[in-house]
Scaffold this motif. Structure first.
Motif, PDB file in Angstrom:
ATOM      1  N   THR B   7       0.776  -0.981  -0.259  1.00  0.00           N
ATOM      2  CA  THR B   7       0.300  -0.465   0.008  1.00  0.00           C
ATOM      3  C   THR B   7       0.680   1.432  -0.157  1.00  0.00           C
ATOM      4  O   THR B   7       0.221   1.982  -0.674  1.00  0.00           O
ATOM      5  N   THR B   8       1.874   1.085   0.883  1.00  0.00           N
ATOM      6  CA  THR B   8       2.999   2.148   0.752  1.00  0.00           C
ATOM      7  C   THR B   8       3.579   3.034  -0.619  1.00  0.00           C
ATOM      8  O   THR B   8       3.513   3.939  -1.230  1.00  0.00           O
ATOM      9  N   ILE B  13       0.089   9.779  -2.610  1.00  0.00           N
ATOM     10  CA  ILE B  13       0.255  11.146  -0.816  1.00  0.00           C
ATOM     11  C   ILE B  13      -0.688  10.240   0.131  1.00  0.00           C
ATOM     12  O   ILE B  13      -1.381   9.480   0.223  1.00  0.00           O
ATOM     13  N   GLU B  14      -0.112  10.857   0.729  1.00  0.00           N
ATOM     14  CA  GLU B  14      -0.072  10.419   2.581  1.00  0.00           C
ATOM     15  C   GLU B  14       0.121  11.417   3.488  1.00  0.00           C
ATOM     16  O   GLU B  14       1.197  11.737   3.927  1.00  0.00           O
ATOM     17  N   MET B  15      -1.095  11.999   3.801  1.00  0.00           N
ATOM     18  CA  MET B  15      -1.239  12.976   4.919  1.00  0.00           C
ATOM     19  C   MET B  15      -1.806  11.959   6.545  1.00  0.00           C
ATOM     20  O   MET B  15      -2.748  11.076   6.114  1.00  0.00           O
ATOM     21  N   ILE B  16      -1.727  12.520   7.520  1.00  0.00           N
ATOM     22  CA  ILE B  16      -1.150  12.103   8.486  1.00  0.00           C
ATOM     23  C   ILE B  16      -2.032  13.064   9.449  1.00  0.00           C
ATOM     24  O   ILE B  16      -0.431  13.578   9.663  1.00  0.00           O
ATOM     25  N   LYS B  17      -2.995  13.365  10.187  1.00  0.00           N
ATOM     26  CA  LYS B  17      -3.163  13.964  11.177  1.00  0.00           C
ATOM     27  C   LYS B  17      -2.845  15.800  10.342  1.00  0.00           C
ATOM     28  O   LYS B  17      -2.187  15.937  11.929  1.00  0.00           O
ATOM     29  N   VAL B  18      -3.161  15.797   9.685  1.00  0.00           N
ATOM     30  CA  VAL B  18      -2.590  17.080   8.501  1.00  0.00           C
ATOM     31  C   VAL B  18      -3.554  17.830   8.662  1.00  0.00           C
ATOM     32  O   VAL B  18      -4.665  18.163   9.062  1.00  0.00           O
ATOM     33  N   GLY B  19      -2.523  19.041  10.362  1.00  0.00           N
ATOM     34  CA  GLY B  19      -2.986  21.136  10.282  1.00  0.00           C
ATOM     35  C   GLY B  19      -3.083  22.181   9.961  1.00  0.00           C
ATOM     36  O   GLY B  19      -1.452  21.844  10.071  1.00  0.00           O
ATOM     37  N   LYS B  20      -3.504  22.647   9.687  1.00  0.00           N
ATOM     38  CA  LYS B  20      -2.989  24.057   9.420  1.00  0.00           C
ATOM     39  C   LYS B  20      -3.831  25.187  10.126  1.00  0.00           C
ATOM     40  O   LYS B  20      -4.593  25.871   9.397  1.00  0.00           O
ATOM     41  N   GLU B  21      -2.983  26.254  10.783  1.00  0.00           N
ATOM     42  CA  GLU B  21      -3.041  26.901  11.403  1.00  0.00           C
ATOM     43  C   GLU B  21      -2.934  28.590  10.310  1.00  0.00           C
ATOM     44  O   GLU B  21      -1.711  28.212  10.711  1.00  0.00           O
ATOM     45  N   PHE B  22      -3.840  29.622  10.088  1.00  0.00           N
ATOM     46  CA  PHE B  22      -2.910  30.971  10.242  1.00  0.00           C
ATOM     47  C   PHE B  22      -2.513  32.000  11.465  1.00  0.00           C
ATOM     48  O   PHE B  22      -3.804  31.537  11.707  1.00  0.00           O
ATOM     49  N   SER B  33      -6.660  12.946   7.840  1.00  0.00           N
ATOM     50  CA  SER B  33      -5.745  11.956   7.090  1.00  0.00           C
ATOM     51  C   SER B  33      -6.453  10.717   5.911  1.00  0.00           C
ATOM     52  O   SER B  33      -7.455  10.912   6.515  1.00  0.00           O
ATOM     53  N   VAL B  34      -5.539  11.543   5.067  1.00  0.00           N
ATOM     54  CA  VAL B  34      -6.050  10.136   3.729  1.00  0.00           C
ATOM     55  C   VAL B  34      -5.308   9.991   3.173  1.00  0.00           C
ATOM     56  O   VAL B  34      -3.534  10.654   3.278  1.00  0.00           O
ATOM     57  N   SER B  35      -5.426   8.529   2.450  1.00  0.00           N
ATOM     58  CA  SER B  35      -4.460   8.190   1.472  1.00  0.00           C
ATOM     59  C   SER B  35      -4.761   7.623  -0.074  1.00  0.00           C
ATOM     60  O   SER B  35      -6.330   7.857  -0.198  1.00  0.00           O
ATOM     61  N   ILE B  36      -4.057   9.044  -1.368  1.00  0.00           N
ATOM     62  CA  ILE B  36      -4.781   8.904  -2.011  1.00  0.00           C
ATOM     63  C   ILE B  36      -3.154   8.168  -2.865  1.00  0.00           C
ATOM     64  O   ILE B  36      -2.783   8.232  -3.076  1.00  0.00           O
ATOM     65  N   GLY B  68       1.270  17.244  11.356  1.00  0.00           N
ATOM     66  CA  GLY B  68       0.767  16.328  10.818  1.00  0.00           C
ATOM     67  C   GLY B  68       2.177  15.800  10.095  1.00  0.00           C
ATOM     68  O   GLY B  68       2.945  17.240   9.622  1.00  0.00           O
ATOM     69  N   LEU B  69       1.960  14.948   8.891  1.00  0.00           N
ATOM     70  CA  LEU B  69       2.803  14.586   8.003  1.00  0.00           C
ATOM     71  C   LEU B  69       2.090  14.067   6.947  1.00  0.00           C
ATOM     72  O   LEU B  69       1.278  14.048   6.575  1.00  0.00           O
ATOM     73  N   ILE B  70       2.646  14.910   5.683  1.00  0.00           N
ATOM     74  CA  ILE B  70       2.460  14.541   4.384  1.00  0.00           C
ATOM     75  C   ILE B  70       3.423  14.456   3.525  1.00  0.00           C
ATOM     76  O   ILE B  70       4.661  14.904   3.697  1.00  0.00           O
ATOM     77  N   GLU B  71       3.249  12.711   2.790  1.00  0.00           N
ATOM     78  CA  GLU B  71       3.885  11.947   1.892  1.00  0.00           C
ATOM     79  C   GLU B  71       3.664  11.912   0.937  1.00  0.00           C
ATOM     80  O   GLU B  71       2.220  11.937   0.731  1.00  0.00           O
ATOM     81  N   VAL B  72       4.927  12.676  -0.641  1.00  0.00           N
ATOM     82  CA  VAL B  72       4.044  12.291  -1.637  1.00  0.00           C
ATOM     83  C   VAL B  72       4.836  11.850  -2.385  1.00  0.00           C
ATOM     84  O   VAL B  72       6.300  12.046  -2.124  1.00  0.00           O
TER      85      VAL B  72
END
Ligand SMILES: Nc1ncnc2c1ncn2[C@@H]1O[C@H](COP(=O)(O)OP(=O)(O)OP(=O)(O)O)[C@@H](O)[C@H]1O
Ligand SMILES: [Mg+2]
Lengths: 295, 235
Positions: B7-8, B13-22, B33-36, B68-72
């Motif tokens: 699966t890896t 795209i692998e997003m794990i508990k990603v957050g973004k604050e401005f 969290s989503v895996s595409i 969070g973590l983002i892998e492309v």
């Protein structure tokens, strides 16, 4: 290959888009190159003229007494203590007399009643044939006046002193115009590149986003600097050469330029000036990139 | 780790508990969290301000996640720098919501940029530009300045630029907002062609028609949080 193609196309586009500023920069750089190389050309020509003139340069020390061989050796030592010299020649009273009669030629009979030792003995010092000894001749003369038994020291005082001050002045002017060249080349190019960077902020931003490498973004600016340096020095030197041709064409045969043959730079110096301005302009563009191109 | 290597390997795209604050206190995204999968066509929906654009910006490294973590393609894109980052970006085509076209350049030049940075041959670039313009029915706009184009035309040029370099990942923000039905269909055809040749595509949109009858996954955001994640035809 494709990298260079793209980068060169990019550089061409930059130059076209900002041609007015680029042109002004190029003009400023070439004017500074012209100014610097103009003074430098005069300077090196004066130097070589000085070398030629110093062929005839000699200091004559008139002595109280005719020195014996031992004293001659001592005097020679004392003289060479000041500086290396080409030749030290002792002229006895008798030699001075015979030289003088030779110079008089057919009129030598005016001397018939004179004693053969009425002329003083002397030392003829021929300094090394370089500009340093020409410039030091005054000091040397003062030194020679202090050696024991010396009565009077003679050389082309006025002329040598003037020449000395002139070359000093000229070397200062060369240094100043060189500094000016360094400043204009680096600062003008730096500010042009800064303008280009600010004017193309949006595009540079986009280039980063679509994955342009640092080299892809930076190389056109460096090429611009190289181009400015090359064009600036080329134009400056061409202008100087034209001026040189015109001057020598118009004044050849007239007295003053016959004194020394006026020559243009040898090719090593031309290459050095071109390389130097390229390096300076590239440095200017590099500093601007370091400051304003955040990648 | 419970994930199998298989699966890896196929996740683009692998997003794990990603957050973004401005700053000062806007939470644009929280706990996503989503895996595409590689080759998937993935839709991103939600009301205006839901955080779609923010998510795409995180994916193309225009913004950094607050947590969070983002892998492309197996890489943590926010740790990649320099030439490696450039190489990665060449493999990610983005059609921005605000287009980001160079308005003083021609349509052809704008599309060519994404190929020039990876040193494609000029004749290949020319051919690709013509073919893309033909697919979007913009052939006659080849030498026009993009600043003179209509919004809908600009939108399609932006899309053409995004797909021109045949990227492995295509991020499209609101691709059909200014388009009529025919142009919309052409845009979706172009994207389908990219998808068929293996590209992973993430589309942020308000247009239900794009995903309604497809089996593609649709992620709905609400105030920066994951609201639902289902197949388009199940909505
Ligand atoms: N640079 C920023 N600074 C502060 N707040 C921001 C910034 N960018 C986005 N936001 C906020 O984050 C939230 C999500 O914005 P985003 O652009 O992702 O929405 P969107 O889903 O793309 O909306 P739309 O459908 O209108 O394009 C909004 O509330 C927005 O105001
Ligand atoms: Mg948006």
């Amino acid at each position: 290959m494709n990298f260079w193609l793209s980068v060169i196309r990019q550089t061409g586009r930059n130059l076209r888009q900002t041609w007015a500023t680029q042109f002004m920069t190029c003009l400023t750089v070439s004017l500074s190159v012209l100014m610097f190389s103009f003074f430098y050309l005069i300077y090196i020509n004066i130097l070589s003229a000085g070398n030629k003139v110093s062929d005839d340069l000699r200091l004559i020390v008139y002595l109280d007494e005719e020195p014996g061989p031992q004293l001659q050796e001592q005097l020679r030592l004392k003289i060479t203590q000041f500086d290396q010299v080409q030749e030290v020649k002792f002229i006895s009273k008798a030699e001075a007399y015979s030289r003088f009669t030779e110079q008089l030629g057919d009129n030598r009979d005016v001397l018939t009643d004179m004693p053969t030792d009425f002329l003083p003995a002397s030392i003829e010092v021929v300094p090394l044939k370089n500009l340093r000894s020409l410039n030091q001749v005054k000091l040397f003369a003062e030194y020679l006046a202090t050696i024991p038994g010396s009565q009077k020291v003679q050389y082309g005082q006025k002329w040598v002193e003037r020449f000395y001050y002139f070359t000093q002045l000229l070397s200062i002017v060369v240094l100043l115009s060189g500094t000016l060249l360094i400043l204009t080349a680096t600062f003008m190019v730096a500010s042009t590149i800064r303008l280009t960077i600010f004017g193309r902020q949006e595009e540079l931003e986009l280039l980063k986003l679509v994955g342009a490498t640092n080299n892809y973004i930076r190389t056109p600016f460096l090429l611009e600097g190289i181009f400015q340096g090359l064009m600036g020095s080329f134009l400056g030197l061409t202008a100087l050469y034209t001026l040189f041709q015109w001057t020598t064409g118009h004044f050849s045969g007239a007295g003053f330029l016959d004194l020394f043959t006026f020559t243009f730079f040898p090719s090593e110096i031309i290459v050095t000036i071109v390389l130097l301005s390229i390096i300076l302009c590239t440095a200017g563009s590099y500093t601007s990139m370091q400051k304003f191109l955040r990648i | 780790m419970s994930e199998s290597p298989a699966t890896t390997r196929t996740a683009m795209i692998e997003m794990i508990k990603v957050g973004k604050e401005f700053p000062p206190n806007v939470t644009a995204l929280a706990d996503i969290s989503v895996s595409i999968a590689s080759g998937e066509m993935f839709f991103l929906i939600g009301r205006s301000g839901a955080g779609k654009t923010t998510l795409l910006k995180l994916l193309c490294n225009m913004e950094r996640p607050s947590n969070g973590l983002i892998e492309v393609a197996g890489m943590n894109i926010h740790q990649v720098t320099g030439n490696k980052l450039a190489k990665l970006r060449q493999k990610v085509g983005v059609a921005y919501q605000d287009f980001r076209l160079l308005t003083d350049r021609t349509v052809a030049e704008n599309i060519a940029i994404s190929m020039e940075v990876s040193y494609k041959k000029p004749q290949i670039i020319r051919a690709r530009v013509r073919s893309l313009l033909a697919q979007l029915q913009l052939e006659d706009k080849h030498d026009m300045l993009t600043g003179d184009l209509s919004r809908g035309e600009q939108q399609r040029v932006a899309l053409a630029r995004a797909v021109a370099n045949s990227p492995a990942l295509i991020l499209v923000d609101e691709p059909t907002g200014n388009l009529d039905a025919t142009s919309t269909a052409q845009v979706m055809e172009l994207l389908a062609r990219c998808s068929n040749s293996g590209a992973t595509i993430v589309i942020a949109t308000h247009d239900e028609a794009l995903y309604r009858h497809s089996s593609n996954r649709v992620m709905k955001l609400h105030n920066g949080k994951l609201d639902s994640l289902t197949r388009g035809d199940e909505l």
